[in-house]
Design a protein around this motif. Structure first.
Motif, PDB file in Angstrom:
ATOM      1  N   VAL A 144       2.485   2.546  14.415  1.00 21.67           N
ATOM      2  CA  VAL A 144       2.857   3.265  13.185  1.00 21.67           C
ATOM      3  C   VAL A 144       2.030   2.747  12.020  1.00 21.67           C
ATOM      4  CG1 VAL A 144       4.697   3.790  11.541  1.00 21.67           C
ATOM      5  CG2 VAL A 144       5.221   3.663  13.980  1.00 21.67           C
ATOM      6  N   GLU A 145       1.459   3.656  11.269  1.00 18.40           N
ATOM      7  CA  GLU A 145       0.751   3.308  10.038  1.00 18.40           C
ATOM      8  C   GLU A 145       1.323   4.129   8.908  1.00 18.40           C
ATOM      9  OE1 GLU A 145      -3.728   3.475   7.992  1.00 18.40           O
ATOM     10  OE2 GLU A 145      -3.469   3.814  10.156  1.00 18.40           O
ATOM     11  N   TRP A 146       1.734   3.464   7.845  1.00 19.99           N
ATOM     12  CA  TRP A 146       2.295   4.143   6.685  1.00 19.99           C
ATOM     13  C   TRP A 146       1.212   4.359   5.638  1.00 19.99           C
ATOM     14  CZ3 TRP A 146       7.533   5.474   5.848  1.00 19.99           C
ATOM     15  CH2 TRP A 146       8.409   5.070   6.862  1.00 19.99           C
ATOM     16  N   VAL A 147       1.134   5.542   5.089  1.00 15.52           N
ATOM     17  CA  VAL A 147       0.228   5.852   3.978  1.00 15.52           C
ATOM     18  C   VAL A 147       1.100   6.176   2.778  1.00 15.52           C
ATOM     19  CG1 VAL A 147      -1.645   7.298   3.133  1.00 15.52           C
ATOM     20  CG2 VAL A 147      -1.488   6.738   5.588  1.00 15.52           C
ATOM     21  N   ARG A 148       1.194   5.253   1.850  1.00 11.04           N
ATOM     22  CA  ARG A 148       2.109   5.411   0.708  1.00 11.04           C
ATOM     23  C   ARG A 148       1.354   5.805  -0.551  1.00 11.04           C
ATOM     24  NH1 ARG A 148       7.008   3.382   2.330  1.00 11.04           N
ATOM     25  NH2 ARG A 148       7.002   1.835   4.018  1.00 11.04           N
TER      26      ARG A 148
END
Length: 231
Positions: free
Chosen positions: A227-231
């Motif tokens: 999982v990679e979060w792009v905030r």
């Protein structure tokens, strides 16, 4: 949504759902003495039928192979189903539609728009052009005939995943199978009168009750690795 329907929706807890995912494994052999009830298997089929698909075109068909003679014929060309074919309570061959059924003007697409979704005629014309642009320009399916089938397979796998999850939630085991010679299996199914029209095999799925526990806990990558979060 009514309060009753809302109650029904949340009747299964998050913990129960995760427990079902932990319970589910690729069952290699089933207990041949234990059979899934008609009620339970029809429930699994219904979860497949109600699954989402691109444009709502449902490009799949579920063939439930209960004929043991046909299963025996499939076994030599299905290396990934050696334990499942003779022991599964229910064995499903999931078919996906090919180009001939997926073109905007095809009888199948016209049937889906007009008879299944009951679109007004003016909506049919607009929807058909949106669908044509998607095929020609956005996903470029027309670059190769095979791309239509692969696109349909990706949707069929949504239905397969939903059926296996639903099975786990009610204590039924399953195993998806891609270990087979597609051409050889399709020849057998064609000879048996099972495979007809613009369809090809996406996957096989066996359902039943495990003969024995898997013996080891489920292993998966860590959450931070997938999982990679792009905030």
């Amino acid at each position: 949504m009514s309060s009753l329907r809302r109650l029904n929706v949340v009747a299964v807890t998050k913990e129960q759902i995760l427990e079902a995912y932990q319970f589910r494994h690729a069952c290699k052999a089933f207990d041949p003495a234990k059979k899934i009830s008609d009620e339970d298997f029809n429930f699994l089929l219904e979860t497949g039928r109600l699954s989402p698909s691109s444009f709502g075109f449902e490009p799949w068909k579920f063939v439930v192979v209960q004929n043991m003679e046909l299963r025996e014929r499939l076994k030599p060309v299905s290396w990934g189903a050696q334990g499942q074919l003779p022991t599964a309570s229910h064995f499903v061959i999931v078919l996906a539609r090919t180009k001939g059924d997926l073109l905007p003007d095809s009888a199948f697409i016209q049937h889906m728009m007009r008879e299944v979704h009951q679109m007004p005629e003016e909506v049919v014309g607009r929807f058909q052009e949106i669908y044509r642009n998607f095929q020609d320009n956005e996903f470029k399916l027309n670059e190769h005939d095979r791309l239509f089938f692969e696109w349909a397979c990706r949707q069929a796998y949504i239905a397969i995943g939903n059926m296996m999850t639903a099975a786990a939630l009610i204590g039924i085991d399953s195993c998806p199978v891609e270990g087979f010679d597609r051409a050889a299996v399709e020849e057998i199914l064609t000879d048996a009168g099972v495979l007809k029209g613009n369809l090809s095999i996406a996957c096989m799925v066996a359902f039943g009750y495990r003969a024995e526990d898997p013996g080891r806990p489920k292993s998966r990558q860590a959450m931070e690795d997938v999982v990679e979060w792009v905030r």
